[in-house]
Design a protein around this motif. Structure first.
Motif: not given
Ligand code: SF4
Length: 146
Positions: A2, A4-5, A8-9, A99
């Motif tokens: 989560f 890492r996402l 990225s977002l 992250e």
């Protein structure tokens, strides 16, 4: 996963904001685990006491800092990192970390624009971590005025 996402977002949204600042307003923030274990140099908030011997990523950080004329600070933890970011002259941040630390830091300093660059953990977390200097350089360049 989560985290890492989330990073990225965040990076996507930050780039869409087209944040552009002067070099004196940009902070490159990195964790202490980047310094090679056993290095005899004592690196404080600024990393000038590094001898740039090339045995760890601090050599690349010095080169990037001096190439762009930006600030670069090395933080021992989240509290110290927050203090660096809250300096009134800082308007945007390129942060290097794992992250989880990146996600927590991005939330903690919102709405300060932050581009997060994941570190490389070939020796496990929090020990002799590494950076991809090309990714860091690209992130820095993308936040600077032409
Ligand atoms: S580049 Fe060399 S002198 Fe600088 S922190 Fe790394 S090991 Fe120490």
């Amino acid at each position: 996963m989560f985290s890492r996402l989330f990073v990225s977002l965040n990076n996507l949204l930050t780039r869409l904001r087209r944040i552009k600042v002067s070099p004196e307003n940009l902070l490159l923030l990195v964790p202490r685990c980047l310094q090679r274990t056993g290095c005899a140099q004592t690196l404080g908030e600024i990393i000038d006491d590094c001898n740039a011997c090339g045995q760890c990523g601090v050599t690349d950080l010095l080169a990037i800092r001096d190439e762009f004329g930006i600030h670069c600070s090395m933080a021992a933890g989240g509290r110290e990192a927050l203090a660096f970011v809250r300096d009134p002259k800082i308007k945007a941040v390129v942060a290097v970390a794992c992250e989880k630390e990146l996600a927590q830091g991005i939330l903690a300093v919102f709405p300060m624009p932050v581009l997060g660059v994941l570190n490389i953990q070939t020796n496990g977390p929090c020990r002799n971590t590494q950076i991809n200097p090309d990714l860091v350089r690209e992130a820095v360049r993308s936040m600077l005025k032409d």
